[in-house]
Design an enzyme around this catalytic site. Structure first.
Site: not given
Length: 553
Positions: A517, A379, A519
Site C-alpha cells: 500500500h 493490493c 499510499e
C-alpha cells in the site's frame, strides 16, 4: 515529562480534530521542535482492523504493522514523525491490558475500577507514546458528552492536575454554525460544549471555532467572555478550499506562538512554512488537469480510500496537475466497462476484501490493458490484474483467488501460511486464524528488478512499503505467467513473495500493480514515486502519448 496538547471536540462529530491537530503539529515542527501525535479512540474494538470500511473508513497501517484510525494518516501527511502502534490506543486495548494484568494478579487482589486502574493505564499509554519528544498532541476521539469517552477525559484531567498548566494544554474544537434564515453565526453551541467540558473538570485553554465564515470580533469576544478563555486564544477555523492552507491560517492567528508561550517550549526558530505555501500554490495554480477513475468496493464511503485519494492528489501536486477523481463501484463495471471508463486518463484499482465486486476489478484491469489506459493496481488491484492476465493472456481458464473460490482450477492468488517479518521472525496463519491482526502487516523491504518501470520510478534497487493483506501471488504460476509476458518487477528480499507486476513498455504505456500500500507513505510535500509516475502517465495519455516536460511544484 513531555508537554502535552490535548485536543477534544464538541457539538458534532466530523469537525476535523485530526486535521486541526496535525496542522498545529506541522507549524511546531517548522519551528524546529521534535513533535509526535497520538489518537485515543473510545470504541471497544482493540483496533479498527476488523471494522467495516462503510462504518469506519480506512484502516491506516504504520511501519510496525499496527492497524490504526485514519487520523494517523492525517498526522503522518502533515508531520515527518513516523508513528507506531503506541500512537493509536482504543478503549478495547486499554481494557484488554487491564484485564490481562488482573488475571496475572498484578493488582494484588484489589478491586479493579475505572478510577484508578483504567485511567492509570491510559496515562501510562500516553507517557509511553510521547516520551522523548519536545511536545506531543493527543487527540481524544468522539464528541464531548459521549459516555464512552469519559475515562479518557478523566485521565487527561488528572494529568493536568498532576503536572500543572505548563505541561498540559487543553484545546477544544467546536462548531459555530451559520443560520441562514437569521443571517447570523450562533455561539450558543460552543458555550454549551465548553460548559459540558467544565462540568467534568476541564477548562479549555484554546478554542478552535469551526465555521463557514470568518469569526467576527464581536462573536470572538462573546465566546471568550462566556467560556472563560482569553480572546487571543479563540481561534477562527474557517472552511478552506485547500486543506494545506490550514497551517498557514492557524499561524497567521498566532496559535503556535500562544502554545509555545503557554507550555514554555523552546523556540528553536521562526516557523518556515515555505513547503506548505508551495503546496497551496501548486494546488491553486495548476498547469494541467487529468481525470482518474478509482474502481473500488467501498466508494460510497470516501474515507474508505482516504489515503489513496490524497496520494493521487499528491502525485498531481508534485507536477502542478489537478487530479479529478471519478469514484466507481466495481460491481457497476461488471455491467459494462466502456461506458464508465471510456473518458478517463488513468485507472486505479485499490485494495479490498471478499468476492463482491472482484469480477468488476478484473474487468477493469482487462479494459485498461487492452485499451492502453494507464493502470495502477494496489493490493487487491494487483491480484485482480494477475487474475485478468492469467485468464485472458496466459490461457488459464478459471483462474481466480482462493479468497473467492477455494476450488478454482487455477489458484493464481492464494493464502500464504508462513512468511518472515522485517525483524527476521517467522509468522504463520491459516484459514482458522482470527481476522484481527493476522495479515501480512507493516513495512517490509523488496528488491526491484533492473530495467523495469518500477525500478525506474523508484530510482533504487531496494525499497520498503507497508502491507495489509492475507493473500499472495501463487509461486506455482510464476514461470507460466512470466513466459506469457507478465513482468515480475519486485520480490521480497528472500525471493519468496511477489511484490510488483507490470507489463513491458512495448506492450502497454504504463501498467503497474503492487501488493503493498504505497499510499500510506505519500505526503503533500514529497509525494510518492509510483503516484507521481502514474499521474505523469495519465497526463501523457491525455496529451495523446506525447512525452511531457517536467513541471514541479
Amino acid at each position: 515529562m513531555t508537554p502535552l496538547i490535548f485536543v477534544t471536540g464538541g457539538v458534532v462529530s466530523s469537525l476535523g480534530k485530526g486535521i486541526a491537530a496535525a496542522s498545529l503539529a506541522s507549524i511546531l515542527e517548522a519551528r524546529g521542535l521534535k513533535v509526535t501525535m497520538m489518537k485515543l479512540d473510545p470504541y471497544i474494538n482493540v483496533d479498527p482492523g476488523t471494522m467495516s470500511p462503510f462504518q469506519h473508513g480506512e484502516v491506516y497501517v504504520t511501519d510496525d504493522g499496527a492497524e490504526t484510525d485514519l487520523d494517523l494518516g492525517h498526522y503522518e501527511r502533515f508531520v515527518r514523525t513516523r508513528l507506531s502502534r503506541r500512537n493509536s490506543v482504543t478503549t478495547g486495548r486499554i481494557y484488554e491490558s487491564v484485564i490481562r494484568k488482573e488475571r496475572r494478579g498484578d493488582y494484588l487482589g484489589a478491586t479493579v475500577q475505572v478510577i484508578p486502574h483504567i485511567t492509570d493505564e491510559i496515562k501510562r499509554c500516553i507517557d509511553e507514546a510521547t516520551e522523548g519528544f519536545d511536545v506531543a498532541l493527543v487527540e481524544i476521539g468522539g464528541t464531548v458528552g459521549d459516555i464512552e469517552s469519559l475515562p479518557f477525559l478523566e485521565a487527561i484531567r488528572q494529568i493536568r492536575a498532576e503536572r500543572g498548566p505548563d505541561k498540559a494544554l487543553f484545546m477544544h474544537l467546536t462548531l459555530v454554525p451559520y443560520i441562514a434564515a437569521a443571517g447570523e453565526l450562533k455561539t450558543k453551541p460552543t458555550q454549551h460544549s465548553v460548559k459540558e467540558l467544565r462540568s467534568i473538570g476541564i477548562q479549555p485553554d484554546v478554542l478552535l471555532c469551526r465555521s463557514e465564515q470568518p469569526l467576527p470580533d464581536g462573536e470572538r469576544r462573546k465566546i471568550a467572555l462566556f467560556t472563560n478563555v482569553p480572546e487571543r486564544a479563540v481561534i477562527s477555523v474557517q472552511d478552506v478550499d485547500v486543506l494545506y492552507k490550514l497551517p498557514l491560517e492557524l499561524h497567521a492567528q498566532g496559535l503556535d506562538t500562544l502554545v509555545v508561550d503557554r507550555l514554555r517550549l523552546p523556540s528553536v526558530q521562526a516557523p518556515d512554512l515555505g513547503e506548505w505555501e508551495a503546496a497551496v500554490d501548486a494546488t491553486v495554480h495548476p498547469v494541467d488537469e487529468v481525470t482518474v477513475a478509482v474502481v473500488g468496493k467501498y466508494v460510497d464511503h470516501k474515507d474508505a480510500y482516504k489515503s489513496v485519494g490524497e496520494a493521487l492528489k499528491h502525485g498531481g501536486l508534485r507536477q502542478r496537475t489537478k487530479v479529478n477523481l471519478k469514484w466507481l463501484e466495481s460491481q457497476d463495471v461488471e455491467a459494462g466497462a466502456e461506458a464508465l471508463l471510456g473518458d478517463v486518463d488513468g485507472i486505479l484499482v485499490p485494495g479490498g476484501f471478499g468476492d463482491r465486486g472482484f469480477e468488476g476489478k478484473v474487468l477493469t484491469s482487462r479494459y485498461a490493458r487492452e485499451h492502453g489506459v494507464p493502470y495502477f493496481g494496489i493490493c487487491y488491484g494487483m491480484q485482480a490484474a494477475v487474475v485478468d492476465y492469467a485468464r485472458h493472456v496466459a490461457g488459464l481458464e478459471g483462474a481466480n483467488s482462493t479468497e473467492n473460490d477455494k476450488q478454482c482450477e487455477h489458484p493464481v492468488i492464494g493464502l500464504i501460511t508462513e512468511w518472515r517479518t522485517a525483524s527476521g521472525e517467522v509468522e504463520q496463519r491459516s484459514e482458522g486464524s482470527d481476522l484481527g491482526g493476522t495479515m501480512r502487516l507493516g513495512l517490509q523491504e523488496q528488491r526491484l528488478k533492473p530495467g523495469t518501470l518500477a525500478r525506474e520510478l523508484y530510482g533504487k534497487d531496494v525499497v520498503a512499503e507497508r502491507h495489509r493483506h492475507r493473500y499472495e501471488f501463487n509461486n506455482r504460476y510464476r514461470t507460466q505467467l512470466e513466459d506469457a509476458g507478465l513482468v515480475i518487477s519486485a520480490k521480497s528480499m528472500d525471493d519468496l513473495l511477489v511484490e510488483m507486476v507490470e507489463l513491458p513498455r512495448g506492450a502497454h504505456p504504463w501498467f503497474l500493480a503492487c501488493q503493498a500500500h504505497p499510499e500510506f507513505l505519500s505526503t503533500p510535500r514529497d509525494g510518492h514515486p509510483l503516484f507521481v509516475g502514474f499521474i505523469r502517465a495519465a497526463r501523457e495519455k491525455k496529451a495523446g502519448g506525447k512525452l511531457l516536460k517536467e513541471a514541479r511544484a
